[in-house]
Motif scaffolding. Sequence first.
Motif, PDB file in Angstrom:
ATOM      1  N   LEU A  51       0.850  -1.192   0.000  1.00 31.47           N
ATOM      2  CA  LEU A  51       0.000   0.000   0.000  1.00 31.47           C
ATOM      3  C   LEU A  51       0.887   1.243   0.000  1.00 31.47           C
ATOM      4  O   LEU A  51       1.900   1.299   0.725  1.00 31.47           O
ATOM      5  N   THR A  52       0.537   2.229  -0.787  1.00 34.39           N
ATOM      6  CA  THR A  52       1.317   3.469  -0.779  1.00 34.39           C
ATOM      7  C   THR A  52       1.126   4.190   0.557  1.00 34.39           C
ATOM      8  O   THR A  52       0.055   4.143   1.157  1.00 34.39           O
ATOM      9  N   ALA A  53       2.175   4.866   1.005  1.00 36.34           N
ATOM     10  CA  ALA A  53       2.154   5.491   2.333  1.00 36.34           C
ATOM     11  C   ALA A  53       1.319   6.761   2.367  1.00 36.34           C
ATOM     12  O   ALA A  53       0.785   7.141   3.421  1.00 36.34           O
ATOM     13  N   ASN A  54       1.200   7.433   1.221  1.00 39.42           N
ATOM     14  CA  ASN A  54       0.438   8.693   1.159  1.00 39.42           C
ATOM     15  C   ASN A  54      -0.276   8.774  -0.178  1.00 39.42           C
ATOM     16  O   ASN A  54       0.198   8.233  -1.188  1.00 39.42           O
ATOM     17  N   SER A  55      -1.367   9.484  -0.189  1.00 36.96           N
ATOM     18  CA  SER A  55      -2.016   9.776  -1.461  1.00 36.96           C
ATOM     19  C   SER A  55      -1.323  10.978  -2.091  1.00 36.96           C
ATOM     20  O   SER A  55      -0.766  11.824  -1.380  1.00 36.96           O
ATOM     21  N   PRO A  56      -1.321  11.094  -3.407  1.00 41.89           N
ATOM     22  CA  PRO A  56      -0.604  12.203  -4.060  1.00 41.89           C
ATOM     23  C   PRO A  56      -1.340  13.529  -3.902  1.00 41.89           C
ATOM     24  O   PRO A  56      -2.557  13.570  -3.715  1.00 41.89           O
ATOM     25  N   THR A  57      -0.561  14.617  -3.969  1.00 38.44           N
ATOM     26  CA  THR A  57      -1.163  15.948  -3.990  1.00 38.44           C
ATOM     27  C   THR A  57      -1.757  16.185  -5.377  1.00 38.44           C
ATOM     28  O   THR A  57      -1.092  15.961  -6.392  1.00 38.44           O
ATOM     29  N   LEU A  58      -2.998  16.629  -5.412  1.00 41.61           N
ATOM     30  CA  LEU A  58      -3.694  16.816  -6.682  1.00 41.61           C
ATOM     31  C   LEU A  58      -3.904  18.298  -6.951  1.00 41.61           C
ATOM     32  O   LEU A  58      -4.249  19.077  -6.042  1.00 41.61           O
ATOM     33  N   PRO A  92      -1.931  10.910   4.624  1.00 41.30           N
ATOM     34  CA  PRO A  92      -1.259   9.660   5.000  1.00 41.30           C
ATOM     35  C   PRO A  92      -2.216   8.474   4.926  1.00 41.30           C
ATOM     36  O   PRO A  92      -3.431   8.618   5.104  1.00 41.30           O
ATOM     37  N   ALA A  93      -1.650   7.295   4.685  1.00 42.43           N
ATOM     38  CA  ALA A  93      -2.466   6.089   4.540  1.00 42.43           C
ATOM     39  C   ALA A  93      -3.253   5.790   5.803  1.00 42.43           C
ATOM     40  O   ALA A  93      -4.390   5.302   5.730  1.00 42.43           O
ATOM     41  N   THR A  94      -2.681   6.076   6.979  1.00 40.92           N
ATOM     42  CA  THR A  94      -3.395   5.789   8.230  1.00 40.92           C
ATOM     43  C   THR A  94      -4.722   6.533   8.291  1.00 40.92           C
ATOM     44  O   THR A  94      -5.745   5.982   8.699  1.00 40.92           O
ATOM     45  N   GLU A  95      -4.706   7.780   7.869  1.00 39.47           N
ATOM     46  CA  GLU A  95      -5.923   8.593   7.890  1.00 39.47           C
ATOM     47  C   GLU A  95      -6.951   8.061   6.895  1.00 39.47           C
ATOM     48  O   GLU A  95      -8.150   7.955   7.196  1.00 39.47           O
ATOM     49  N   ILE A  96      -6.481   7.703   5.712  1.00 41.94           N
ATOM     50  CA  ILE A  96      -7.396   7.195   4.680  1.00 41.94           C
ATOM     51  C   ILE A  96      -7.985   5.853   5.087  1.00 41.94           C
ATOM     52  O   ILE A  96      -9.194   5.621   4.978  1.00 41.94           O
ATOM     53  N   VAL A  97      -7.131   4.947   5.582  1.00 41.44           N
ATOM     54  CA  VAL A  97      -7.609   3.627   5.996  1.00 41.44           C
ATOM     55  C   VAL A  97      -8.633   3.756   7.117  1.00 41.44           C
ATOM     56  O   VAL A  97      -9.657   3.056   7.131  1.00 41.44           O
ATOM     57  N   ALA A  98      -8.367   4.630   8.080  1.00 39.15           N
ATOM     58  CA  ALA A  98      -9.310   4.825   9.190  1.00 39.15           C
ATOM     59  C   ALA A  98     -10.678   5.259   8.671  1.00 39.15           C
ATOM     60  O   ALA A  98     -11.721   4.755   9.098  1.00 39.15           O
ATOM     61  N   GLU A  99     -10.655   6.183   7.734  1.00 40.40           N
ATOM     62  CA  GLU A  99     -11.901   6.704   7.166  1.00 40.40           C
ATOM     63  C   GLU A  99     -12.651   5.618   6.391  1.00 40.40           C
ATOM     64  O   GLU A  99     -13.863   5.431   6.551  1.00 40.40           O
ATOM     65  N   VAL A 100     -11.920   4.874   5.554  1.00 39.36           N
ATOM     66  CA  VAL A 100     -12.541   3.833   4.735  1.00 39.36           C
ATOM     67  C   VAL A 100     -13.038   2.675   5.596  1.00 39.36           C
ATOM     68  O   VAL A 100     -14.132   2.145   5.388  1.00 39.36           O
ATOM     69  N   LEU A 101     -12.258   2.290   6.598  1.00 39.96           N
ATOM     70  CA  LEU A 101     -12.639   1.162   7.451  1.00 39.96           C
ATOM     71  C   LEU A 101     -13.877   1.493   8.277  1.00 39.96           C
ATOM     72  O   LEU A 101     -14.777   0.653   8.429  1.00 39.96           O
ATOM     73  N   GLU A 102     -13.935   2.694   8.804  1.00 44.09           N
ATOM     74  CA  GLU A 102     -15.133   3.067   9.581  1.00 44.09           C
ATOM     75  C   GLU A 102     -16.383   3.052   8.693  1.00 44.09           C
ATOM     76  O   GLU A 102     -17.435   2.527   9.082  1.00 44.09           O
TER      77      GLU A 102
END
Length: 686
Positions: free
Chosen positions: A59-66, A117-127
């Motif tokens: 898994l990538t550690a961060n999403s890219p800046t868009l 960061p991936a931690t923030e995204i995963v937390a959001e998606v998992l919830e």
Amino acid sequence: MPDLLIELFSEEIPARMQPKAREDLKKLITDGVVEAGLTYASAGAFSTPRRLTLTVEGLTANSPTLREERKGPRTDAPEKAIEGFLRSTGLTMDQLEARDDKKGQVYFAVIEKPGRPATEIVAEVLEKTIRNFPWPKSMRWGEGNLRWVRPLNSILAILTDEAGATVVPLDVDGIKAGDTTRGHRFMAPDLLQVSGYESYAKQLKAAKVMLDPNERAEAIDHDAAQMAFAKGWEVVPDKGLLAEVSGLVEWPVTLMGEIDGEFLDLPPEVLQTSMKEHQKFFSVKNPKTGRIEGFVTVANRETADHGATILAGNQKVLSARLSDAKFFWENDLRTVQAHGLEGMGAGLDAVTFHNKLGSQGDRIRRIENLAREIAPLVGAKPDLAAEAARVAKSDLRSEMVYEFPELQGVMGRYYAQKAGLSDAVADACRDHYAPLGPSDDVPSEPVSVAVALADKIDTLTGFWAIDEKPTGSKDPFALRRAALGVIRLVLANGLRLSLQSVFAKGNPEADTADLMSFFHDRLKVHLRDAGIRHDVIDAVLAMPGSDDLTLVVKRAEALSDFFKTDDGENLIQGFKRANNILTQAEEKDGVEYSFGADPKFAETDEEKALFAALDAAEAKIAPAMQAEDFAAAMSAMADLRAPIDAFFEAVQINADNPILRRNRLNLLSRIRQICLDVADLTKIEG
């Protein structure tokens, strides 16, 4: 790149829900993180009765800046238009850029979305996944509003990289994500701290949990086979039961027992069904006697007495269940001996089949009459087919079928044998429901075929008569399945019959043409699975005799094979060219060019050769079609490819001389007609 590990630990998840839950968890999480801008290398989902697990690698550690640019309204646009643009972008007026455009100055919004960061995204998606998980049934517990299939006890969610494991910051209704799980409920219930998937799987195995359902199924299958082999027995295969049982245990312990002798004379299907439905036991057969003499049960724990207590308890419950089955069997036999099989089914007159189609008794009488009509068409004796139809559904009134509906037909055969009826009648009782599914065997005995066809055609014509047809995905009376059953019965047995005539005998009020069209749609699906193109089937169905399914399939197979050759592909192009030129000329001239082509007006060698080739093909195709030698007909058509190609290369159809033009158009008409005598090639695509 970090790896993600998620475990949702709960009370026992029903086995039937686990396969879909695994796939749903995998799809919801991976789709969610990808939509948020992350990428991953691979993902795998697992389940046990107490946990759903997902591992995502790479898994990538961060999403890219868009960075996104949006073109807005002109700078002199109305104020409300500009305000709407600002609301849609989330910017303020001073953040907009005015740029020159073709029609003046226009506002542009430059929107930058910083990576997360991936931690923030995963937390959001998992919830979101947990709160919206698509369980067929779910429940609430305690004082919270969270719904889950069973009470959710804990969430394990960690991201692991070279630096170690990081817990995903997540709190769902008071359940905080962590890096711990638990082993087997009884044998290793203590907390286990994990740092990644490898340590997780290894620690679970040590704590008596097999995470992979396929591994559990293989262990059960292997151990059961070994136990049976040691006694000279064999386990009756049951993939569905194996999948279910592997979803009931985290640590399968296979145990084998013997069935008490007083139950061994019960029909094997009764033993298998009772053990499977009531206790999830596998049946074990003694090949020497052909009887079911043992059973395999799967415990969820190891015990000091090696399962002796568990096996004794199961044996006790099994004896009680089989005592019930024996009681039903003996009562049914007394009924058959006292009143015969028809007597057993007498009460079906009081059982409604459909409020517009009468009782089950009415239906049986219709099936009897139709079976008598069908019998000569399938090589059966009419009286024998009628007798089989009269008793085929009598077991619906038996106590055994009332307890185990899945044994209808199977029990009818046993009762017919006990009543002294012929083997043909007894087999028809068992087989007249078949085939129910695409993998079921198709009856081949004439009496069974006659009754099976009558049963399905009565259902279809009856519901067509009262206008209760399938609509869209709705098919409450399984009419598509019944039609496919008729198709398979006809094709597997090579039956030659006019289905529309049989439909008319089944129910004169049914729209037989519409029902035949429904059958053609089912046939297309059936043949498509066999690799035959739909346009090839359409070309054949347009020919006479399309209600003779065996004839249709023979034609379709021959035509399909023909179009797989170079000659076939090229000939269809020649036919289409001839047909198009001819159609345009007929529309333009207002006449039909359908006769009168004369070789004496042929000017070129290619034209003369085509006349000769058409004469030769016509002489071969007509008798071949009459004899249903479709391969020979296709071979004769293939011989036309070269002369037709040469004709179009060398000859101008629309010649200045009207006599030559008319003669050549009539020659094209011969090409069209000879080809259409084989199949309606206008239906062929390409």
